[in-house]
Design a protein around this motif. Structure first.
Motif, PDB file in Angstrom:
ATOM      1  N   PRO A 128     -49.829 -13.008  99.262  1.00  0.00           N
ATOM      2  CA  PRO A 128     -49.853 -11.591  98.871  1.00  0.00           C
ATOM      3  C   PRO A 128     -48.831 -10.784  99.659  1.00  0.00           C
ATOM      4  N   SER A 129     -48.339  -9.716  99.038  1.00  0.00           N
ATOM      5  CA  SER A 129     -47.288  -8.915  99.680  1.00  0.00           C
ATOM      6  C   SER A 129     -47.703  -8.409 101.054  1.00  0.00           C
ATOM      7  N   LEU A 143     -38.519 -14.262 106.317  1.00  0.00           N
ATOM      8  CA  LEU A 143     -38.016 -13.490 105.189  1.00  0.00           C
ATOM      9  C   LEU A 143     -39.110 -13.384 104.141  1.00  0.00           C
ATOM     10  N   GLY A 144     -39.131 -12.272 103.417  1.00  0.00           N
ATOM     11  CA  GLY A 144     -40.125 -12.089 102.368  1.00  0.00           C
ATOM     12  C   GLY A 144     -39.484 -11.620 101.080  1.00  0.00           C
ATOM     13  N   ILE A 145     -40.034 -12.073  99.950  1.00  0.00           N
ATOM     14  CA  ILE A 145     -39.602 -11.600  98.627  1.00  0.00           C
ATOM     15  C   ILE A 145     -40.864 -11.075  97.953  1.00  0.00           C
ATOM     16  N   ILE A 146     -40.989  -9.760  97.874  1.00  0.00           N
ATOM     17  CA  ILE A 146     -42.257  -9.162  97.469  1.00  0.00           C
ATOM     18  C   ILE A 146     -42.041  -7.895  96.660  1.00  0.00           C
ATOM     19  N   GLY A 147     -43.102  -7.471  95.992  1.00  0.00           N
ATOM     20  CA  GLY A 147     -43.121  -6.178  95.331  1.00  0.00           C
ATOM     21  C   GLY A 147     -43.683  -5.144  96.289  1.00  0.00           C
ATOM     22  N   PRO A 150     -44.036   2.290  95.776  1.00  0.00           N
ATOM     23  CA  PRO A 150     -43.050   3.328  96.086  1.00  0.00           C
ATOM     24  C   PRO A 150     -43.522   4.270  97.183  1.00  0.00           C
ATOM     25  N   GLY A 151     -42.554   4.685  98.026  1.00  0.00           N
ATOM     26  CA  GLY A 151     -42.827   5.727  99.006  1.00  0.00           C
ATOM     27  C   GLY A 151     -43.583   5.290 100.238  1.00  0.00           C
ATOM     28  N   ARG A 152     -43.795   3.992 100.413  1.00  0.00           N
ATOM     29  CA  ARG A 152     -44.537   3.521 101.590  1.00  0.00           C
ATOM     30  C   ARG A 152     -43.555   3.072 102.671  1.00  0.00           C
ATOM     31  N   GLU A 201     -50.043  -4.270  97.154  1.00  0.00           N
ATOM     32  CA  GLU A 201     -48.826  -3.549  96.794  1.00  0.00           C
ATOM     33  C   GLU A 201     -48.692  -3.425  95.272  1.00  0.00           C
ATOM     34  N   ALA A 202     -48.977  -4.494  94.532  1.00  0.00           N
ATOM     35  CA  ALA A 202     -48.862  -4.445  93.070  1.00  0.00           C
ATOM     36  C   ALA A 202     -49.864  -3.460  92.468  1.00  0.00           C
TER      37      ALA A 202
END
Length: 293
Positions: A128-129, A143-147, A150-152, A201-202
């Motif tokens: 999970p993100s 490293l991370g690849i995540i969604g 906005p604005g956080r 996050e999603a």
């Protein structure tokens, strides 16, 4: 306790099997088992619960694993920092990621990095993100690849957007909208939906879109993977908003365009304190790959 004990324990925990761990480490299974027993004796706790068919990590083992990743990460960075040539340094790159990622060919990225840095071992870890963010901050992940919602703010971390794509509505084959081509977000008012767990996050991205459009949400069934969300949707338990790129891996569902669709942004996240040539190369490759799409 020596570094090899830590590496051995991590391998057993990740493989959940002594035979597979031994093959990965290129040691005899009997030697691996003996080393783990010695480590447990020194620590005074059992790290693994063993049966004739399985190996599971104990609560103490879970704590050890979390700390072990930090130790091995620190050692890897130490070696990288003193190595004169980044192409010959032995490295261990741990990548936390949401799954699936339909917009980027991770296998191709890993292949190119392996050619450029042949002594680098890459581990891809679907998480999970929120867990990925914690791992990047602590040094457990490189490293991370995540969604990201906005604005956080994410102080201390470097965030680079890879792509932004619209969300589409997915419905099961027997849903009464299965023949529709488009809807508006307002059409989902009070409708039962399948979504990620609250606080993720999603989910924050979805909630933000409904709040911004003043569309009240109905009942929400929660699942923490695209596969589970797809299965619940196919069973007719609700409808779901997912990135349009996932249509290719959810063929059992019907995708409907949302005219005023919310969007989801996928980013690559790193910790500047842990920067090295391999991490920079992966980020560069991911950006180039996402632009090419």
């Amino acid at each position: 306790m020596e570094l090899r004990h830590i590496r051995y324990a991590v391998a057993v925990a990740e493989e959940q099997h002594f035979g597979r761990a031994a093959a990965r480490l290129r040691v005899a299974q009997s030697a691996l088992s003996s080393q783990i027993r010695d480590l447990e004796k020194e620590l005074g706790v059992e790290l693994f619960a063993r049966t004739s068919r399985s190996v599971t990590i104990t609560p103490a083992g879970q704590i050890f694993l979390e700390r072990a990743h930090s130790v091995l990460g620190a050692v890897s960075r130490l070696v990288a920092d003193v190595a004169p040539d980044p192409t010959t340094a032995i490295r261990r790159l741990r990548v936390g990621m949401i799954a699936p990622l339909a917009r980027v060919d991770l296998a191709a990225v890993v292949g190119r990095i392996s050619q450029r840095f042949p002594n680098t071992s890459v581990t891809l870890l679907p998480r999970p993100s929120a867990d990925v963010l914690d791992g990047i901050a602590s040094g457990d992940l490189d490293l991370g690849i995540i969604g990201l919602a906005p604005g956080r703010p994410h102080p201390g971390l470097a965030v680079t957007a890879l792509w932004t794509e619209p969300l589409s509505l997915f419905v099961g084959p027997d849903h009464h909208w299965a023949q529709r081509n488009s809807i508006r977000l307002a059409d989902l008012s009070e409708m039962t939906m399948i979504d990620r767990p609250a606080g993720s996050e999603a989910r924050l991205q979805s909630d933000h879109a409904f709040t911004r459009s003043s569309v009240p949400r109905g009942r929400i069934l929660e699942a923490d993977s695209a596969d589970l969300i797809g299965k619940l949707t196919a069973a007719g338990l609700g409808v779901t908003l997912l990135p349009s790129s996932l249509a290719s891996i959810l063929p059992e569902l019907h995708m409907i365009d949302v005219i005023d669709a919310p969007t989801r942004t996928v980013s690559v996240v790193t910790n500047p304190e842990h920067a090295n040539a391999v991490i920079a190369a992966v980020v560069e490759d991911l950006i180039a790959s996402s632009v090419a799409k």
